[in-house]
Design a protein around this motif. Structure first.
Motif, mmCIF file in Angstrom:
data_model
loop_
_atom_site.group_PDB
_atom_site.id
_atom_site.type_symbol
_atom_site.label_atom_id
_atom_site.label_comp_id
_atom_site.label_asym_id
_atom_site.label_seq_id
_atom_site.Cartn_x
_atom_site.Cartn_y
_atom_site.Cartn_z
ATOM 1 N N PHE A 75 0.955 -1.310 -0.084
ATOM 2 C CA PHE A 75 -0.041 0.028 -0.060
ATOM 3 C C PHE A 75 1.005 1.391 -0.174
ATOM 4 N N VAL A 76 2.296 1.181 0.466
ATOM 5 C CA VAL A 76 3.079 2.423 0.414
ATOM 6 C C VAL A 76 3.839 2.454 -0.692
ATOM 7 N N HIS A 77 4.457 1.427 -1.186
ATOM 8 C CA HIS A 77 5.365 1.488 -2.293
ATOM 9 C C HIS A 77 4.986 0.346 -3.375
ATOM 10 N N PRO A 78 3.751 0.164 -4.071
ATOM 11 C CA PRO A 78 3.494 -0.889 -4.760
ATOM 12 C C PRO A 78 4.253 -1.319 -5.831
ATOM 13 N N VAL A 79 4.781 -0.557 -6.393
ATOM 14 C CA VAL A 79 5.523 -0.895 -7.748
ATOM 15 C C VAL A 79 6.195 -2.246 -7.862
ATOM 16 N N TRP A 80 7.053 -2.830 -6.753
ATOM 17 C CA TRP A 80 7.488 -3.853 -6.785
ATOM 18 C C TRP A 80 6.557 -5.133 -6.609
ATOM 19 N N ASP A 81 5.534 -4.947 -5.926
ATOM 20 C CA ASP A 81 4.320 -5.770 -5.720
ATOM 21 C C ASP A 81 3.961 -6.096 -6.972
ATOM 22 N N TRP A 82 3.545 -4.885 -7.691
ATOM 23 C CA TRP A 82 2.822 -5.160 -9.188
ATOM 24 C C TRP A 82 3.900 -5.959 -10.150
ATOM 25 N N VAL A 83 5.108 -5.839 -9.804
ATOM 26 C CA VAL A 83 6.307 -6.615 -10.782
ATOM 27 C C VAL A 83 6.090 -8.081 -10.345
ATOM 28 N N LEU A 84 6.076 -8.141 -9.017
ATOM 29 C CA LEU A 84 6.258 -9.708 -8.250
ATOM 30 C C LEU A 84 4.843 -10.518 -8.804
ATOM 31 N N PHE A 85 3.676 -9.534 -8.609
ATOM 32 C CA PHE A 85 2.442 -10.102 -9.114
ATOM 33 C C PHE A 85 2.484 -10.738 -10.435
ATOM 34 N N ALA A 86 3.146 -10.038 -11.313
ATOM 35 C CA ALA A 86 2.983 -10.648 -12.857
ATOM 36 C C ALA A 86 3.952 -11.746 -12.929
ATOM 37 N N VAL A 87 5.193 -11.534 -12.364
ATOM 38 C CA VAL A 87 6.146 -12.779 -12.048
ATOM 39 C C VAL A 87 5.451 -14.056 -11.807
ATOM 40 N N TYR A 88 4.762 -14.050 -10.604
ATOM 41 C CA TYR A 88 4.150 -14.995 -9.908
ATOM 42 C C TYR A 88 3.121 -15.917 -10.817
ATOM 43 N N LYS A 89 2.356 -14.752 -11.512
ATOM 44 C CA LYS A 89 1.340 -15.154 -12.373
ATOM 45 C C LYS A 89 1.903 -16.086 -13.571
ATOM 46 N N ILE A 90 2.949 -15.662 -14.013
ATOM 47 C CA ILE A 90 3.612 -16.278 -15.200
ATOM 48 C C ILE A 90 4.452 -17.649 -14.747
ATOM 49 N N VAL A 91 5.239 -17.479 -13.827
ATOM 50 C CA VAL A 91 5.950 -18.772 -13.339
ATOM 51 C C VAL A 91 5.810 -19.241 -12.182
ATOM 52 N N GLY A 92 4.673 -18.863 -11.449
ATOM 53 C CA GLY A 92 4.496 -19.407 -9.954
ATOM 54 C C GLY A 92 5.012 -18.742 -9.087
ATOM 55 N N VAL A 93 4.534 -18.923 -7.780
ATOM 56 C CA VAL A 93 5.199 -18.468 -6.442
ATOM 57 C C VAL A 93 6.073 -19.273 -6.053
ATOM 58 N N GLY A 94 7.353 -18.700 -5.634
ATOM 59 C CA GLY A 94 8.302 -19.432 -5.107
ATOM 60 C C GLY A 94 9.492 -18.537 -4.610
ATOM 61 N N LEU A 95 10.378 -18.986 -4.020
ATOM 62 C CA LEU A 95 11.527 -18.239 -3.363
ATOM 63 C C LEU A 95 12.397 -17.968 -4.667
ATOM 64 N N PHE A 96 12.785 -18.923 -5.363
ATOM 65 C CA PHE A 96 13.635 -18.782 -6.350
ATOM 66 C C PHE A 96 12.907 -17.657 -7.598
ATOM 67 N N GLN A 97 11.643 -17.882 -7.592
ATOM 68 C CA GLN A 97 10.963 -16.954 -8.694
ATOM 69 C C GLN A 97 11.266 -15.422 -8.052
ATOM 70 N N ALA A 98 10.772 -15.431 -6.719
ATOM 71 C CA ALA A 98 10.915 -14.096 -6.225
ATOM 72 C C ALA A 98 12.186 -13.428 -6.321
ATOM 73 N N ARG A 99 13.413 -14.258 -6.172
ATOM 74 C CA ARG A 99 14.751 -13.619 -6.088
ATOM 75 C C ARG A 99 15.117 -13.495 -7.746
ATOM 76 N N ALA A 100 14.892 -14.491 -8.444
ATOM 77 C CA ALA A 100 14.930 -14.265 -10.059
ATOM 78 C C ALA A 100 14.500 -13.038 -10.454
ATOM 79 N N ALA A 101 13.166 -12.601 -10.007
ATOM 80 C CA ALA A 101 12.848 -11.259 -10.597
ATOM 81 C C ALA A 101 13.994 -10.056 -9.869
#
Length: 579
Positions: free
Chosen positions: A94-120
């Motif tokens: 709610f305070v700085h949402p831009v990174w949250d939007w990026v992660l949401f797109a990444v998770y939607k494409i390749v799934g949720v996981g520690l590797f995916q979050a750090r790969a982004a």
């Protein structure tokens, strides 16, 4: 036999030169490509391992990474940022949402996981390295760009933080790109407009990035005030485009994102006490906070080669301000105002200071590339006409300024080696004398291109050795406690489990699909009872501090398991009753 015509002779003579230029271009691009591939490899290697414990006293790479990713995880898995449809205090989306939007797109494409979050985060950091290389090319030529790329790619601090899914990586990219646009587009309204948009996005990626927007505004304002009358109309349109674009972008975020989420933002400010980060009750406290800036800034100590090169060039450029090019002045302004901005903050972990790394790296690359090429031209014109006493005074001022900078920047070394203050001052004087003697010797010897190239390579090798030693220490002692704990929670808990915890509960939520509420604010017993009852919590995951504060509540819960996650010990309790 007829003689060749004049155009034919020119073409024949230009052929070898053109071929040589092409070979150099291919070699330059090959070196850049190999460097970028090596940077990508070291960032992806052991990507799910725990961050090193010696990065910063705050351990923010453990406590904050999960806080920056939990909202996007919940949105993808459960369709709701906060799981219960209500704003959550300390929900950073709610305070700085831009990174949250990026992660949401990444998770939607390749799934949720520690590797995916750090790969982004790694992908964003690679784009930052490209911008850094392009800035170096623009400011000091191909060698400067390559040095900036090497310093940014293989610095231990940059490497380790670039592998962690925190908002600072995106802020690094956006602030560097935006300020680069300001520098190259100070006469083009369209470029200034794009710079305003990018820097406004950077503020909503990380609030502390607002100083970069201020630097862009100040630079364009200075350009307008110092411009010739014929240029003022263009400069004015550039400044207005920058302000208008950033203002409209900020209005978009505030109207469409912040105002609907104002309850959460207010709770974040109150419970996190954000205002105390920069709030001072007296001038004495302000000065005390500023005085502690360099001693507490681990960024400079962990990048010693880049720090010495960068601050030395910055001091020298400030002393010869009128002779410096616009890009060099811009970098000095960037570094000086950045240090001034962060020096008044009460809370400044190392990850906050990462935003000072780009100007420091670029200044260090400029220093080394200019020395390698030989400082010729404008700086030495008319040098003989300067009286001897003024030259000596200028050299003495430079030595004193350099000594003060080194003393301030490397004060933490005194504590690390348990040195008394007078011993550290004596050590600094010895280092200063050795550096001055070496500089005088090199000046007398007048090293040619071969010697300058060899010494430049030695500096690069020293840099790589220092950074590689730190990296190798982490590689040989790496652990995977975050990933292992997350997977273990998914195996031992039933699918109907609902987890409540503080920041570390979010940090170990990557590998399981259980509803997880991350509550960063300090608990009390009544608040904990309310949360457990209202949210239907079945398990509480927390540390020793929360257990001590709410001992009466935890007495009614059953301890199931104890986990060691990085430097923290976590306790998993099963809720037996809800009071």
């Amino acid at each position: 036999m007829e003689n060749p015509s004049e155009p034919d002779r020119v073409q024949v003579e230009a052929g070898p030169a053109l071929a040589c230029t092409r070979r150099r271009s291919v070699a330059r691009w090959s070196i850049v490509g190999v460097t970028l591939c090596a940077a990508l490899l070291v960032r992806l290697l052991f990507l799910t391992a725990d961050p090193p414990l010696d990065l910063c006293w705050s351990h923010g790479s453990f406590t904050d990474e999960g806080s920056y990713t939990i909202s996007a995880r919940n949105h993808v898995i459960f369709g709701d940022y906060s799981l219960d449809g209500k704003p959550w205090p300390w929900d950073v989306s709610f305070v700085h949402p831009v990174w949250d939007w990026v992660l949401f797109a990444v998770y939607k494409i390749v799934g949720v996981g520690l590797f995916q979050a750090r790969a982004a985060a790694v992908a964003v950091s690679m784009l930052f390295l490209v911008v850094l290389w392009r800035c170096g090319n623009r400011l000091g030529g191909g060698l400067c760009g390559l040095l900036a790329l090497v310093f940014g790619a293989f610095s231990y601090v940059m490497l380790m933080y670039n592998r962690v899914s925190i908002v600072e990586n995106l802020a690094l990219l956006l602030t560097s790109l935006g300020l680069y646009m300001v520098l190259v587009g100070d006469r083009r309204a369209l470029m200034a407009l794009l710079a305003g948009i990018v820097l406004a996005f950077s503020v909503f990626a990380k609030l502390t990035s607002i100083f970069a927007w201020g630097i862009g505004l100040l630079w364009l304002l200075m350009a307008l005030l110092w411009s010739q009358p014929a240029e003022r109309k263009v400069r004015t349109s550039v400044l207005l485009s920058y302000v208008l674009a950033s203002g409209l972008t900020a209005g978009f975020f505030i109207a469409l994102w912040h105002i609907p989420s104002w309850e959460s933002i207010t709770a974040l400010s109150e419970q996190g006490n954000l205002t105390s980060l920069v709030e001072h009750s007296s001038l004495v406290k302000v000065l005390a906070t500023v005085r502690r800036f360099f001693p507490s800034a681990g960024l400079f100590v962990k990048m010693p080669v880049v720090t010495v090169l960068g601050f030395t060039f910055a001091v020298w450029a400030a002393m010869t301000w009128r002779k410096r090019e616009a890009g060099e002045r811009f970098l000095v302004l960037w570094l000086a105002l950045g240090c001034a901005f962060f020096s008044v903050w009460n809370y400044r972990p190392l990850r906050y200071l990462l935003l000072l790394a780009p100007p420091l790296i670029l200044l260090g690359a400029l220093a080394l590339s200019r020395w390698c090429a030989g400082l010729r031209g404008a700086d030495q014109k008319g040098q003989d006409r300067v009286p001897q006493r003024y030259r000596l005074a200028r050299q003495l001022w430079f030595a004193v300024a350099w000594a003060v900078v080194v003393f301030l920047v490397f004060t933490p070394l005194r504590r690390q080696f348990s040195m008394a203050q007078w011993q550290f001052v004596l050590f600094g004087l010895v280092v200063l004398f050795a550096a001055s003697a070496g500089a005088a010797l090199l000046r007398r010897l007048r090293p040619g291109p071969s010697m300058r190239t060899a010494l430049t390579l030695c500096v690069i090798l020293v840099f790589l050795a220092i950074e590689s030693i730190q990296h190798w220490k982490w590689v040989t002692n790496r652990r995977y406690t975050v990933q292992e704990t997350s997977r273990e929670l998914g195996m031992i808990l039933p699918p109907s489990a609902v987890i409540l915890g503080r920041q570390m509960a979010a940090q170990v939520a990557y590998e399981h699909r259980l509803p997880t509420y991350s509550w960063v604010a300090i608990w009390d017993s009544d608040e904990l009872r309310d949360l457990v009852g209202r949210l239907g919590v079945t398990h509480v995951l927390c540390g020793e501090g929360e257990i001590a504060k709410c001992a009466a509540v935890f007495a009614g819960y059953k301890l199931m398991r104890t986990f060691e996650v990085g430097p923290f010990k976590l306790f998993l309790y099963r809720v037996l009753r809800c009071d």
